[in-house]
Design a protein around this motif. Structure first.
Motif, short mmCIF file in Angstrom:
data_model
loop_
_atom_site.label_atom_id
_atom_site.label_comp_id
_atom_site.label_asym_id
_atom_site.label_seq_id
_atom_site.Cartn_x
_atom_site.Cartn_y
_atom_site.Cartn_z
N PRO A 1 -52.05 21.98 37.04
CA PRO A 1 -52.67 21.51 38.27
C PRO A 1 -52.70 19.98 38.35
CG PRO A 1 -54.03 23.18 37.21
CD PRO A 1 -52.90 22.86 36.29
N VAL A 2 -52.86 19.47 39.55
CA VAL A 2 -52.97 18.04 39.77
C VAL A 2 -54.15 17.48 38.98
CG1 VAL A 2 -53.52 16.34 41.56
CG2 VAL A 2 -51.86 18.14 42.02
N ASN A 3 -53.98 16.30 38.41
CA ASN A 3 -55.01 15.58 37.65
C ASN A 3 -55.51 16.33 36.43
OD1 ASN A 3 -55.07 13.20 39.21
ND2 ASN A 3 -56.28 14.25 40.76
N THR A 4 -54.72 17.26 35.91
CA THR A 4 -55.08 18.00 34.71
C THR A 4 -54.00 17.77 33.67
OG1 THR A 4 -56.17 19.70 36.03
CG2 THR A 4 -55.60 20.27 33.76
N PRO A 5 -54.32 17.12 32.55
CA PRO A 5 -53.29 16.88 31.53
C PRO A 5 -52.70 18.19 31.00
CG PRO A 5 -55.23 15.54 31.12
CD PRO A 5 -55.59 16.52 32.20
N SER A 6 -51.37 18.21 30.87
CA SER A 6 -50.65 19.36 30.33
C SER A 6 -49.77 18.89 29.18
CB SER A 6 -49.77 20.00 31.41
OG SER A 6 -50.54 20.45 32.49
N THR A 7 -49.80 19.62 28.06
CA THR A 7 -49.03 19.25 26.88
C THR A 7 -47.79 20.12 26.79
OG1 THR A 7 -51.02 18.52 25.74
CG2 THR A 7 -49.10 19.01 24.37
N ARG B 1 -42.29 12.53 38.13
CA ARG B 1 -43.56 12.55 38.88
C ARG B 1 -44.68 12.54 37.87
NH1 ARG B 1 -45.40 14.11 43.94
NH2 ARG B 1 -43.33 14.85 44.51
N GLY B 2 -45.69 11.75 38.11
CA GLY B 2 -46.81 11.67 37.19
C GLY B 2 -46.55 10.68 36.08
N THR B 3 -47.41 10.70 35.07
CA THR B 3 -47.29 9.78 33.95
C THR B 3 -47.66 10.48 32.64
OG1 THR B 3 -49.58 9.03 34.25
CG2 THR B 3 -47.86 7.71 35.33
N PHE B 4 -47.25 9.86 31.55
CA PHE B 4 -47.64 10.33 30.22
C PHE B 4 -49.04 9.80 29.93
CE2 PHE B 4 -43.04 10.37 30.18
CZ PHE B 4 -42.79 11.65 29.70
N THR B 5 -49.91 10.67 29.42
CA THR B 5 -51.29 10.24 29.17
C THR B 5 -51.38 9.25 28.02
OG1 THR B 5 -51.71 12.16 27.75
CG2 THR B 5 -52.26 12.38 30.10
N SER B 6 -50.38 9.20 27.15
CA SER B 6 -50.40 8.28 26.01
C SER B 6 -50.28 6.82 26.42
CB SER B 6 -49.29 8.62 25.03
OG SER B 6 -48.02 8.46 25.65
N VAL C 1 -45.62 15.90 24.12
CA VAL C 1 -45.98 14.90 25.13
C VAL C 1 -47.03 15.53 26.03
CG1 VAL C 1 -43.81 13.62 25.12
CG2 VAL C 1 -44.07 15.58 26.64
N THR C 2 -47.95 14.71 26.51
CA THR C 2 -48.97 15.18 27.44
C THR C 2 -48.83 14.35 28.71
OG1 THR C 2 -50.44 15.77 25.62
CG2 THR C 2 -51.44 15.55 27.80
N LEU C 3 -48.81 15.04 29.84
CA LEU C 3 -48.60 14.36 31.11
C LEU C 3 -49.54 14.89 32.17
CD1 LEU C 3 -46.22 16.52 32.67
CD2 LEU C 3 -45.24 15.69 30.57
N SER C 4 -49.65 14.09 33.23
CA SER C 4 -50.53 14.44 34.34
C SER C 4 -50.01 13.77 35.60
CB SER C 4 -51.96 13.97 34.03
OG SER C 4 -52.84 14.34 35.06
N THR D 1 -42.79 18.68 42.65
CA THR D 1 -41.87 19.01 41.56
C THR D 1 -41.57 17.77 40.72
OG1 THR D 1 -40.88 20.72 42.91
CG2 THR D 1 -39.59 19.96 41.04
N ALA D 2 -41.51 17.95 39.41
CA ALA D 2 -41.15 16.87 38.50
C ALA D 2 -40.08 17.35 37.54
CB ALA D 2 -42.37 16.42 37.71
N THR D 3 -39.27 16.43 37.06
CA THR D 3 -38.28 16.73 36.03
C THR D 3 -38.67 15.97 34.77
OG1 THR D 3 -36.55 17.04 37.67
CG2 THR D 3 -35.84 16.66 35.41
N LEU D 4 -38.68 16.67 33.65
CA LEU D 4 -38.99 16.10 32.34
C LEU D 4 -37.68 16.11 31.55
CD1 LEU D 4 -41.29 15.19 30.36
CD2 LEU D 4 -41.42 17.59 29.67
#
Length: 109
Positions: free
Chosen positions: A1-7, A30-35, A53-56, A62-65
């Motif tokens: 979800p938006v604004n929820t860090p995902s690892t 899309r988004g950023t890495f929390t580190s 990696v943890t991102l939010s 849609t984002a591509t990692l």
């Protein structure tokens, strides 16, 4: 979800051999890495060829990692993920009218 860090766990293998001690540059569209609060991060694989990696993201979409081997700039792997707003497990939403706020249609309308 938006604004929820995902690892996410990245597993780097060549053939079926884990690539331990490899430095990866990981990029996010899309988004950023929390580190570090950036759209790229550097990680090193462990003895099993894995790195986390943890991102939010503050916005849905849609984002591509993508993971790139820093030694030779080869793409290790890439995946698409979806950020969404709302509860992650919402199956349905039920709306019920309130009698005090929904009036009766006048005759002939």
């Amino acid at each position: 979800p938006v604004n929820t860090p995902s690892t996410f766990t990245i597993t780097y293998t060549v053939g079926s051999v884990p690539q331990a001690g490899k430095t990866l540059t990981v990029a996010l569209t899309r988004g950023t890495f929390t580190s570090n609060g950036l759209t790229t991060a550097s990680v090193t694989t462990n003895g099993s060829g894995q790195a986390q990696v943890t991102l939010s993201s503050p916005t849905a979409g849609t984002a591509t990692l993508t993971a790139i081997d820093a030694a030779d700039s080869s793409v290790v792997g890439s995946t698409t993920l979806q950020y969404f707003s709302g509860a992650a497990n919402a199956a349905k939403i039920t709306l019920s009218p309130s009698i005090t706020s929904v009036g009766v249609n006048p005759a002939g309308t």
